[in-house]
Design an enzyme around this catalytic site. Structure first.
Site, PDB file in Angstrom:
ATOM      1  N   CYS A 104       0.780  -1.317   0.003  1.00  0.00           N
ATOM      2  CA  CYS A 104       0.142  -0.090   0.099  1.00  0.00           C
ATOM      3  C   CYS A 104       0.962   1.333  -0.004  1.00  0.00           C
ATOM      4  O   CYS A 104       1.858   1.464   0.694  1.00  0.00           O
ATOM      5  CB  CYS A 104      -0.965   0.033   1.247  1.00  0.00           C
ATOM      6  SG  CYS A 104      -1.828   1.559   1.437  1.00  0.00           S
ATOM      7  N   SER A 105       0.675   2.301  -0.930  1.00  0.00           N
ATOM      8  CA  SER A 105       1.476   3.407  -1.154  1.00  0.00           C
ATOM      9  C   SER A 105       1.359   4.210   0.363  1.00  0.00           C
ATOM     10  O   SER A 105       2.215   4.607   0.650  1.00  0.00           O
ATOM     11  CB  SER A 105       1.207   4.191  -2.181  1.00  0.00           C
ATOM     12  OG  SER A 105      -0.207   4.654  -2.079  1.00  0.00           O
TER      13      SER A 105
END
Length: 115
Positions: A11-12
């Protein structure tokens, strides 16, 4: 103060939180997909959050849209997050008495300012 960051490396937003929080001494990073929260940990987390229980659920995730449940029910949210941790929103910073979901990241920053 003890801090735990619930983290998903893919997840960024979660990766951004890791970078921003690297300077916090003693920060524990927990990859919650590999080491999911149990029922007691989820209950504790829900009590520490200052948002509705529904904010913990990733309602745009295919796993949710294909099999929706009542995200306003604490019991249903706990049951589903124990069984399917991928449905949990991230990143989440948990302190001794409070927690914040890092969407937006400013919520985590506010939590750190309160310490």
């Amino acid at each position: 103060m003890t801090w735990v960051l619930l983290h998903n490396p893919s997840c960024s937003k979660s990766r951004e939180a890791i970078e921003a929080l690297r300077s916090i001494e003693g920060l524990e990073v927990r990859k919650y997909l590999e080491n999911p929260l149990d029922e007691a940990e989820l209950r504790s987390l829900i009590q520490k959050l200052d948002t509705p229980v529904s904010s913990l659920v990733r309602t745009k995730e295919a796993l949710y849209t294909e099999a929706p449940f009542d995200v306003n029910s604490t019991e249903e949210v706990i049951q589903h997050l124990v069984n399917t941790p991928k449905l949990m929103e991230r990143p989440i910073l948990i302190g001794n008495t409070a927690a914040a979901i890092g969407r937006p990241f400013e919520k985590i920053q506010k939590l750190l300012e309160k310490k």
